[in-house]
Enzyme design. Structure first.
Site, short mmCIF file in Angstrom:
data_model
loop_
_atom_site.label_atom_id
_atom_site.label_comp_id
_atom_site.label_asym_id
_atom_site.label_seq_id
_atom_site.Cartn_x
_atom_site.Cartn_y
_atom_site.Cartn_z
CB THR A 39 -0.93 -0.01 1.23
OG1 THR A 39 -1.64 -1.23 1.25
CG2 THR A 39 -1.90 1.15 1.20
CG HIS A 42 -0.71 0.46 -4.50
ND1 HIS A 42 -0.56 0.20 -5.85
CD2 HIS A 42 -1.07 -0.71 -3.94
CE1 HIS A 42 -0.81 -1.07 -6.06
NE2 HIS A 42 -1.12 -1.65 -4.93
ZN ZN Z 1 0.57 -2.74 5.14
#
Ligand code: ZN
Ligand code: ZN
Length: 341
Positions: A39, A42
């Site tokens: 994440t 990202h």
């Molecule tokens: Zn994480």
């Protein structure tokens, strides 16, 4: 006090912030180590800017030491090593009322929706904290959060000793799911295309399959005496895995959806009818999943040290993120926020 702010377009800026004194129910931590997760990558690539609203300090896979307590805090003491369960829930919605605060209707994920851990000092709610036992290092602590994802997935699967589970996807989360699955006594096979990651799985005692060069359906059938997998964990997020997961599951098999599929894939619903399959969603983790993750490491059932690919100081945070881009087979890059590497 140093904080690394993500400012967009793969860039961070270091700012000399000031420590935030803990209010009632809060705790100030000195941050030890912070892991970089998918994440975070990202966010780094700019695809989550609308939600993150840079400039913002991100980071949520962390360990630290309690430095100061706000009024009314009794669950930790100054000097305790802790990890943060980075979920800020409302406590009043139907999901929270039902005891599912990890999927609160108004859930804020710390380090995405609110400031995170890539800073030397972080002030958080005491209710987010889990204590690390004596003898567990702060480096290991930084990997408790991803391991808690794995223990949550295994708990959602109702996986039992003697069952056979296939994990599709051998990245850090897939490998941790495999170890958590093995810890309950299951036999585990990892499906992964990357040679380095398949070898990592083998070294951890897993069976492996390469879904590009092998017929995964045939391999799983041979491995299970024609039965199919009792549990399939879909961790890859790849479209082809959606076809595979229903194919390789046994009659009454359980499929756990761990990956985030942003596109809506076509799912073979006929297989759900034909084999009475179950599909289970799994999002983040609950309090018990963190405690279970800490216990697995304390009992020596999961070795987190072998997951650490690199440790970089906070003032070189950009290098750590770039290294993840350049080494897609790497497991976990840690950022040291306490000066030690
Ligand atoms: Zn994480
Ligand atoms: Zn809520």
């Amino acid at each position: 006090m140093l904080a690394a702010q993500y400012i967009g377009d793969k860039k961070f800026t270091l700012v000399a912030g000031s420590q935030v004194a803990p209010g009632p129910g809060e705790v100030r931590l000195n941050v030890g180590y912070v892991g970089i997760c998918g994440t975070d990558m990202h966010i780094y690539h700019g695809v989550m800017d609308a939600r993150v609203a840079p400039p913002k300090v991100i980071g949520h896979e962390m360990s630290g030491t309690v430095m100061a307590l706000g009024a009314g805090v009794t669950n930790v003491a100054v000097g305790d090593n802790v990890v943060v369960r980075p979920l800020d829930y409302c406590g009043a919605c139907p999901a929270c009322d039902a005891g599912h605060s990890h999927v609160c209707h108004k859930l804020k994920f710390m380090g995405i929706d609110s400031p995170g851990a890539f800073q030397s000092s972080w002030t958080v709610k005491a209710r987010t904290l889990h204590k690390l036992p004596e003898g567990m290092s702060l480096k290991q602590g930084a990997l408790i959060e991803p391991l808690a994802v794995a223990t949550h997935d295994v708990s959602r699967a109702r996986l039992k000793a003697g069952e056979k589970a296939v994990v599709i996807g051998g990245g850090p989360i897939g490998q941790l799911v495999a170890l958590a699955a093995k810890s309950v006594g299951a036999d585990v096979m990892i499906s992964e295309v990357n040679d380095v990651r398949r070898q990592f799985a083998k070294d951890n005692g897993m069976a492996t399959v390469n879904p590009i060069t092998e017929d995964i359906d045939a391999v799983v059938k041979a491995w299970t005496n024609d039965k199919g997998a009792d549990v399939v964990f879909e961790v890859s997020g790849v479209k082809a895995a959606i076809e595979t997961m229903t194919k390789i599951a046994s009659v009454r098999g359980r499929i756990v959806m761990v990956a985030i599929h942003s596109q809506k894939p076509e799912v073979d619903l006929f297989q759900f009818f034909w084999k009475e399959l179950e599909l289970l969603g799994a999002r983040v983790y609950e309090h018990a999943d963190f405690e279970q993750a800490i216990a697995l490491v304390a009992q020596g059932k999961v070795d987190l040290d072998k997951f650490i690919s690199s440790v970089t100081e906070l003032n070189n945070i950009g290098t750590a993120f770039a290294s993840m881009d350049n080494n897609p087979a790497g497991m976990k890059a840690l950022v040291s926020c306490n000066g030690a590497v």
